[in-house]
Write an enzyme that holds these catalytic residues in place. Sequence first.
Site, PDB file in Angstrom:
ATOM      1  N   ASP A  18      -3.080  -2.320   2.843  1.00  0.00           N
ATOM      2  CA  ASP A  18      -3.091  -3.468   3.737  1.00  0.00           C
ATOM      3  C   ASP A  18      -4.484  -3.534   4.390  1.00  0.00           C
ATOM      4  OD1 ASP A  18      -2.131  -5.461   5.598  1.00  0.00           O
ATOM      5  OD2 ASP A  18      -1.963  -3.857   7.086  1.00  0.00           O
ATOM      6  N   ASP A  20      -5.467  -5.908   7.660  1.00  0.00           N
ATOM      7  CA  ASP A  20      -5.396  -6.043   9.128  1.00  0.00           C
ATOM      8  C   ASP A  20      -4.570  -4.928   9.775  1.00  0.00           C
ATOM      9  OD1 ASP A  20      -6.793  -8.335   8.724  1.00  0.00           O
ATOM     10  OD2 ASP A  20      -5.176  -9.703   9.273  1.00  0.00           O
ATOM     11  N   ASP A  31       0.876  -0.972   8.120  1.00  0.00           N
ATOM     12  CA  ASP A  31       1.200  -0.784   9.542  1.00  0.00           C
ATOM     13  C   ASP A  31       2.341  -1.673  10.038  1.00  0.00           C
ATOM     14  OD1 ASP A  31      -0.380  -3.183   9.426  1.00  0.00           O
ATOM     15  OD2 ASP A  31      -0.660  -3.020  11.587  1.00  0.00           O
TER      16      ASP A  31
HETATM   17 MG   LIG Z   1      -1.339  -5.064   8.849  1.00  0.00          MG
END
Ligand SMILES: [Mg+2]
Length: 278
Positions: free
Chosen positions: A14, A16, A220
């Site tokens: 991922d 961001d 996340d």
């Molecule tokens: Mg993310």
Amino acid sequence: MNNMSKNSCIIFSDLDGTLLCCDTYSFEGATPALEFLRKKNVPLVFCSSKTKAEIMHYRKKLNNYHPFISENGGAIFIPVGYKGFEVDYTRVEGDYWVIELGTRREVLLKALESVCARTVSKTRGFSDMNAEEVARLTGLPQEEARLALERHYSEPFFIMEGDPGAVLREIENMGLQWTSGGRFLHVIGRSDKGRAVRLLSDIYKNNARDINWITIGCGDSLNDLPMLKAVDKAVLLKNLRGVYDPGVRVPGLLYEENGPAGWGEAVLRLIQQYGPTD
Ligand SMILES: [Mg+2]
């Protein structure tokens, strides 16, 4: 695996809040790990809710020439001729083979409109915003916010009025999916990061059979869950609120601190453990 095959990893990551800091979008702290991956020739595949245009911007910045997955699994982009692989692609778009998995955004926007009508709610999505507003909400520079608006397979939105539970249920009732990337909810079709990761992993495995591929995933947020379920080794970083997303549960999940430095530590540790060794 036979004794002759050597190990290598594919890192699905991922962007961001994972490889990129959730506030500054900087990857400082990850540099030693990024250099190590380059030296060892380990594919680093960005798998993000970001658009093709945004990911291309970061690939250039990070000197990355590997395939990538855009808009929460909406499409896989593989550089034409990548490693001599044979790929069953949907179409060619510039320098990329594209494997299209997602539902077209026009369809998603229409669906979201009828979800709002049926649940008497109001949402505000990227299609209602200009680059200035996206920049304000995300902290992205306006130039990058403009790239974030070039969407094809997903719509980030938030709910302004109405019952969030009813809105999300109605999205599911329409045969679509919703997910969350930290800042926004996203409506997507039947594709997700997991489906794209599985497909791309198989492309590596089928084309480079002499290698015992171990897949690693780093994320996340809830939108990373399908990706983390699709890999051999899953890493969860703390999210932008500084906690582990309680919705992300995967057997054997490895927990790491947040941001690019945490990302780098996890990646280095796993590469040292699983290869390549030479
Ligand atoms: Mg993310």
